[in-house]
Design an enzyme around this catalytic site. Sequence first.
Site, PDB file in Angstrom:
ATOM      1  N   GLY A   5       2.951  88.318  70.602  1.00 37.64           N
ATOM      2  CA  GLY A   5       2.422  89.659  70.337  1.00 37.64           C
ATOM      3  C   GLY A   5       3.440  90.779  70.390  1.00 37.64           C
ATOM      4  O   GLY A   5       3.087  91.915  70.706  1.00 37.64           O
ATOM      5  N   ARG A  59     -16.336  74.760  61.085  1.00 44.47           N
ATOM      6  CA  ARG A  59     -15.388  75.804  60.667  1.00 44.47           C
ATOM      7  C   ARG A  59     -16.142  76.991  60.072  1.00 44.47           C
ATOM      8  O   ARG A  59     -15.763  78.147  60.259  1.00 44.47           O
ATOM      9  CB  ARG A  59     -14.430  75.202  59.635  1.00 44.47           C
ATOM     10  CG  ARG A  59     -13.277  76.116  59.288  1.00 44.47           C
ATOM     11  CD  ARG A  59     -12.405  76.353  60.519  1.00 44.47           C
ATOM     12  NE  ARG A  59     -11.279  77.201  60.206  1.00 44.47           N
ATOM     13  CZ  ARG A  59     -10.061  77.058  60.709  1.00 44.47           C
ATOM     14  NH1 ARG A  59      -9.817  76.102  61.580  1.00 44.47           N
ATOM     15  NH2 ARG A  59      -9.094  77.867  60.386  1.00 44.47           N
ATOM     16  N   ASN A  94      -0.583  91.656  56.355  1.00 42.96           N
ATOM     17  CA  ASN A  94       0.113  90.599  57.094  1.00 42.96           C
ATOM     18  C   ASN A  94       1.604  90.913  57.123  1.00 42.96           C
ATOM     19  O   ASN A  94       2.130  91.482  56.172  1.00 42.96           O
ATOM     20  CB  ASN A  94      -0.097  89.254  56.381  1.00 42.96           C
ATOM     21  CG  ASN A  94       0.606  88.102  57.083  1.00 42.96           C
ATOM     22  OD1 ASN A  94       0.481  87.924  58.295  1.00 42.96           O
ATOM     23  ND2 ASN A  94       1.357  87.317  56.327  1.00 42.96           N
ATOM     24  N   HIS A 128       5.242  89.062  57.228  1.00 37.51           N
ATOM     25  CA  HIS A 128       5.873  87.752  57.016  1.00 37.51           C
ATOM     26  C   HIS A 128       7.384  87.908  57.206  1.00 37.51           C
ATOM     27  O   HIS A 128       7.976  88.840  56.654  1.00 37.51           O
ATOM     28  CB  HIS A 128       5.559  87.227  55.613  1.00 37.51           C
ATOM     29  CG  HIS A 128       6.116  85.867  55.378  1.00 37.51           C
ATOM     30  ND1 HIS A 128       5.516  84.722  55.868  1.00 37.51           N
ATOM     31  CD2 HIS A 128       7.247  85.460  54.768  1.00 37.51           C
ATOM     32  CE1 HIS A 128       6.249  83.672  55.546  1.00 37.51           C
ATOM     33  NE2 HIS A 128       7.307  84.092  54.877  1.00 37.51           N
ATOM     34  N   ASP A 175      -4.546  88.367  50.030  1.00 37.02           N
ATOM     35  CA  ASP A 175      -5.561  87.948  49.070  1.00 37.02           C
ATOM     36  C   ASP A 175      -5.903  86.491  49.352  1.00 37.02           C
ATOM     37  O   ASP A 175      -5.562  85.970  50.422  1.00 37.02           O
ATOM     38  CB  ASP A 175      -5.101  88.221  47.623  1.00 37.02           C
ATOM     39  CG  ASP A 175      -3.870  87.406  47.249  1.00 37.02           C
ATOM     40  OD1 ASP A 175      -3.479  86.504  48.019  1.00 37.02           O
ATOM     41  OD2 ASP A 175      -3.293  87.684  46.176  1.00 37.02           O
ATOM     42  N   GLY A 190      -4.676  83.790  48.279  1.00 40.28           N
ATOM     43  CA  GLY A 190      -3.544  82.863  48.327  1.00 40.28           C
ATOM     44  C   GLY A 190      -2.792  82.954  49.652  1.00 40.28           C
ATOM     45  O   GLY A 190      -3.181  83.711  50.545  1.00 40.28           O
ATOM     46  N   ASP A 201       0.439  84.251  51.261  1.00 43.89           N
ATOM     47  CA  ASP A 201       1.572  85.179  51.074  1.00 43.89           C
ATOM     48  C   ASP A 201       1.702  85.659  49.630  1.00 43.89           C
ATOM     49  O   ASP A 201       2.810  85.927  49.145  1.00 43.89           O
ATOM     50  CB  ASP A 201       2.910  84.527  51.527  1.00 43.89           C
ATOM     51  CG  ASP A 201       2.884  84.094  52.983  1.00 43.89           C
ATOM     52  OD1 ASP A 201       2.220  84.765  53.792  1.00 43.89           O
ATOM     53  OD2 ASP A 201       3.529  83.082  53.313  1.00 43.89           O
ATOM     54  N   GLU A 242      10.721  93.888  61.462  1.00 42.24           N
ATOM     55  CA  GLU A 242       9.276  93.756  61.693  1.00 42.24           C
ATOM     56  C   GLU A 242       8.689  94.859  62.565  1.00 42.24           C
ATOM     57  O   GLU A 242       7.640  95.417  62.248  1.00 42.24           O
ATOM     58  CB  GLU A 242       8.970  92.405  62.348  1.00 42.24           C
ATOM     59  CG  GLU A 242       9.275  91.232  61.448  1.00 42.24           C
ATOM     60  CD  GLU A 242       8.868  89.912  62.063  1.00 42.24           C
ATOM     61  OE1 GLU A 242       7.811  89.826  62.689  1.00 42.24           O
ATOM     62  OE2 GLU A 242       9.643  88.946  61.921  1.00 42.24           O
TER      63      GLU A 242
HETATM   64  C1  GRF Z   1       6.529  87.195  63.571  1.00 36.27           C
HETATM   65  O1  GRF Z   1       7.765  86.655  63.224  1.00 36.27           O
HETATM   66  C2  GRF Z   1       5.738  87.478  62.327  1.00 36.27           C
HETATM   67  O2  GRF Z   1       6.536  87.858  61.250  1.00 36.27           O
HETATM   68  C3  GRF Z   1       5.110  86.158  62.060  1.00 36.27           C
HETATM   69  O3  GRF Z   1       4.789  85.647  63.328  1.00 36.27           O
HETATM   70  C4  GRF Z   1       5.650  86.204  64.306  1.00 36.27           C
HETATM   71  C5  GRF Z   1       4.799  86.835  65.366  1.00 36.27           C
HETATM   72  O4  GRF Z   1       5.529  87.226  66.488  1.00 36.27           O
HETATM   73  N1  GRF Z   1       4.002  86.309  61.141  1.00 36.27           N
HETATM   74  P1  GRF Z   1       4.829  88.094  67.629  1.00 36.27           P
HETATM   75  O5  GRF Z   1       3.632  87.308  68.154  1.00 36.27           O
HETATM   76  O6  GRF Z   1       4.416  89.404  67.038  1.00 36.27           O
HETATM   77  O7  GRF Z   1       5.875  88.263  68.698  1.00 36.27           O
END
Ligand code: GRF
Length: 208
Positions: free
Chosen positions: A12, A66, A108, A110, A147, A149, A151, A181
């Site tokens: 997190g 599910r 999201n 990535h 969406d 798919g 990514d 990020e």
């Molecule tokens: C990050 O690298 C994010 O890009 C990916 O999962 C990781 C999550 O890390 N989707 P954190 O739990 O926010 O530390």
Amino acid sequence: MLRLAVLVSGGGTNLQAIMDAIKAEKITNAEIITVISNNEGAYALERAKNYGCEALLLAPKDFPTREDFNQALLAALLDRQIDLVVLAGYLVVVPPCVIEQYPNKIINIHPSLIPSFCGTGCYGLHVHEKALARGVKVSGATVHFVDEGTDTGPIIMQKAVAVEQGDTPEVLQRRIMEQAEWFLLPRTIDLIANGKVHVDGRNVLIDE
Ligand code: GRF
């Protein structure tokens, strides 16, 4: 106020970056209503408790089917009148019923420059292993709308990060978090919360 649900599976740190940005007023017009995790051991749930918002455990394994889990997740979001769903290291496939309910309202993060090193099976350290194996000199992070798919949704923001000689997947992962990020995800939320993000087909236009 934009009502956020942040969905997490792990440590997190991206969630923490969002919480810090709200406290510092780098994100305005948005509040975290709930943090939802499929993993009861996720440290992200502790971060949510420390922050003072709801920490909700919703795990597929706790439901008979599910589809029951999918409906419970959708109901949790609808009950809380969530406006924007933020996937911050969420390792569960978001069900079609949720995607249909929230068109261009799920984002999201990535850890690569999409369309490189993304798609099914490309998550966590695998992303960085693939980038290093290919020998790229630049990687980075992408925030995109979700969406149906994997990514494939419209790209909102990207930031490049240098790959250095001798990088391990762990070192590259950390550099991409620190340099891309933790900035990109809060910035995107602030832009959306302030009405500055517009989707035009596959293109995302931002008023800066
Ligand atoms: C990050 O690298 C994010 O890009 C990916 O999962 C990781 C999550 O890390 N989707 P954190 O739990 O926010 O530390």
